[in-house]
Design a protein around this motif. Structure first.
Motif, PDB file in Angstrom:
ATOM      1  N   ASP A  35     -10.862  -3.916  -2.179  1.00  0.00           N
ATOM      2  CA  ASP A  35     -10.594  -2.545  -1.920  1.00  0.00           C
ATOM      3  C   ASP A  35     -10.681  -1.618  -3.238  1.00  0.00           C
ATOM      4  OD1 ASP A  35     -10.826  -2.741   0.928  1.00  0.00           O
ATOM      5  OD2 ASP A  35      -8.545  -2.599   1.064  1.00  0.00           O
ATOM      6  N   ARG A  36      -9.974  -2.003  -4.156  1.00  0.00           N
ATOM      7  CA  ARG A  36     -10.041  -1.620  -5.495  1.00  0.00           C
ATOM      8  C   ARG A  36     -11.440  -1.529  -6.083  1.00  0.00           C
ATOM      9  NH1 ARG A  36      -3.958  -3.159  -7.954  1.00  0.00           N
ATOM     10  NH2 ARG A  36      -2.914  -1.778  -6.701  1.00  0.00           N
ATOM     11  N   THR A  37     -12.252  -2.711  -5.808  1.00  0.00           N
ATOM     12  CA  THR A  37     -13.294  -2.797  -6.804  1.00  0.00           C
ATOM     13  C   THR A  37     -14.377  -1.798  -6.093  1.00  0.00           C
ATOM     14  OG1 THR A  37     -12.864  -5.061  -7.036  1.00  0.00           O
ATOM     15  CG2 THR A  37     -15.172  -4.347  -7.227  1.00  0.00           C
ATOM     16  N   VAL A  38     -14.331  -1.863  -4.741  1.00  0.00           N
ATOM     17  CA  VAL A  38     -15.218  -0.997  -3.962  1.00  0.00           C
ATOM     18  C   VAL A  38     -14.815   0.805  -4.366  1.00  0.00           C
ATOM     19  CG1 VAL A  38     -15.940  -0.086  -1.743  1.00  0.00           C
ATOM     20  CG2 VAL A  38     -15.880  -2.597  -2.467  1.00  0.00           C
ATOM     21  N   GLU A  39     -13.521   1.015  -4.344  1.00  0.00           N
ATOM     22  CA  GLU A  39     -13.126   2.345  -4.793  1.00  0.00           C
ATOM     23  C   GLU A  39     -13.548   2.740  -5.977  1.00  0.00           C
ATOM     24  OE1 GLU A  39      -9.379   2.613  -1.619  1.00  0.00           O
ATOM     25  OE2 GLU A  39      -8.951   2.200  -3.749  1.00  0.00           O
TER      26      GLU A  39
END
Length: 278
Positions: A35-39
């Motif tokens: 999630d953090r990578t995509v965000e």
């Protein structure tokens, strides 16, 4: 299985899922890391200037130490680039390569290529293909007019659906209730002419359904009008084509009528092609 049994089975599955997250140390962190990578990548894709570590941390509220490690990993993999000082971060070339592969494999884009080129040649105005993505439209392909005065738009551009003819053509394929659920509570004004009142927008969508094409003037770009038609190979449609015309040429009633007739005809032909190709 009756509705009670179904509800009980869903509840059991949810409890098992929560148990796995609580007892498996790799489960929750793995999802959080993705999630953090995509965000992070989505944040960088929306900015035209490099962001510092502090600016990114302020936007995403991630722990600075883990954010730094994530950025370092993405830089090493080519997904993120740094400026000459090494303190500013921006989207990397790897994102372009992945995005290009999406465009290359998409059957709608492939099928629309000839239509866009023929439409552009016929009316000598800038034409677009876009797809509805949530409350926005994303531009998938463009062909520019040969006129010196013309709209220049880039593939991958994202705009609020309610402020564009492309978006309105696609929203008009849905009921007012469905549109209400898709759009955010507050409609942003891209220009002073953008419709931000829901009732006014619903009336505009009703007119779009009646005439078979969407039209806006100055709601997205001042001094520019745009016609759009949804591609009806499926319902509700998810793609539309449009033709953008500067106001100085839009005031020519004969030219406006030619653009309208041409885009409706080409959209109908492309829809027929897509019904067998997709």
């Amino acid at each position: 299985m009756n509705i009670v049994q179904y509800s009980e089975s869903v509840g059991t599955l949810e409890r098992r899922t929560e148990h796995v997250k609580a007892t498996d140390p790799a489960a929750a962190p793995g999802v959080k890391s993705a999630d953090r990578t995509v965000e992070l990548l989505e944040l960088l894709s929306r900015t035209s200037e490099p962001l510092t570590l502090s600016e990114i941390q302020r936007e995403l509220s991630y722990p600075k130490s883990s954010l730094f490690v994530l950025l370092r990993t993405l830089v090493a993999r080519g997904w993120v680039e740094t400026d000459r000082r090494g303190t500013g971060y921006s989207i990397g070339v790897r994102a372009l390569l992945v995005g290009t592969s999406y465009l290359d494999r998409d059957p709608v884009i492939r099928a629309a290529t000839r239509t866009l080129e023929e439409l552009r040649a016929e009316v000598n105005e800038t034409v677009h293909l876009a797809r509805l993505d949530g409350a926005d439209v994303v531009y998938l392909a463009s062909r520019e007019s040969a006129h010196q005065l013309r709209l220049t738009s880039r593939v991958g551009r994202r705009l609020p659906a309610h402020a564009t003819s492309l978006g309105k053509a696609l929203l008009a394929q849905r009921t007012d209730e469905e549109v209400d659920a898709i759009l955010p509570a507050d409609l942003v004004a891209v220009t002073p002419q953008t419709l931000t009142d829901r009732e006014a927008l619903f009336a505009d969508l009703a007119a779009t359904r009646e005439r078979g094409y969407a039209f806006e003037r100055g709601e997205n770009v001042a001094g520019l009008g745009c016609f759009a038609v949804a591609l009806d190979y499926k319902y509700p449609a998810s793609e539309a084509i449009s033709c953008s015309v500067p106001s100085v040429r839009l005031d020519d009633a004969e030219h406006a009528a030619q653009v309208t007739e041409s885009i409706v005809r080409h959209a109908r032909e492309l829809g027929s092609i897509l019904r067998t190709a997709v």
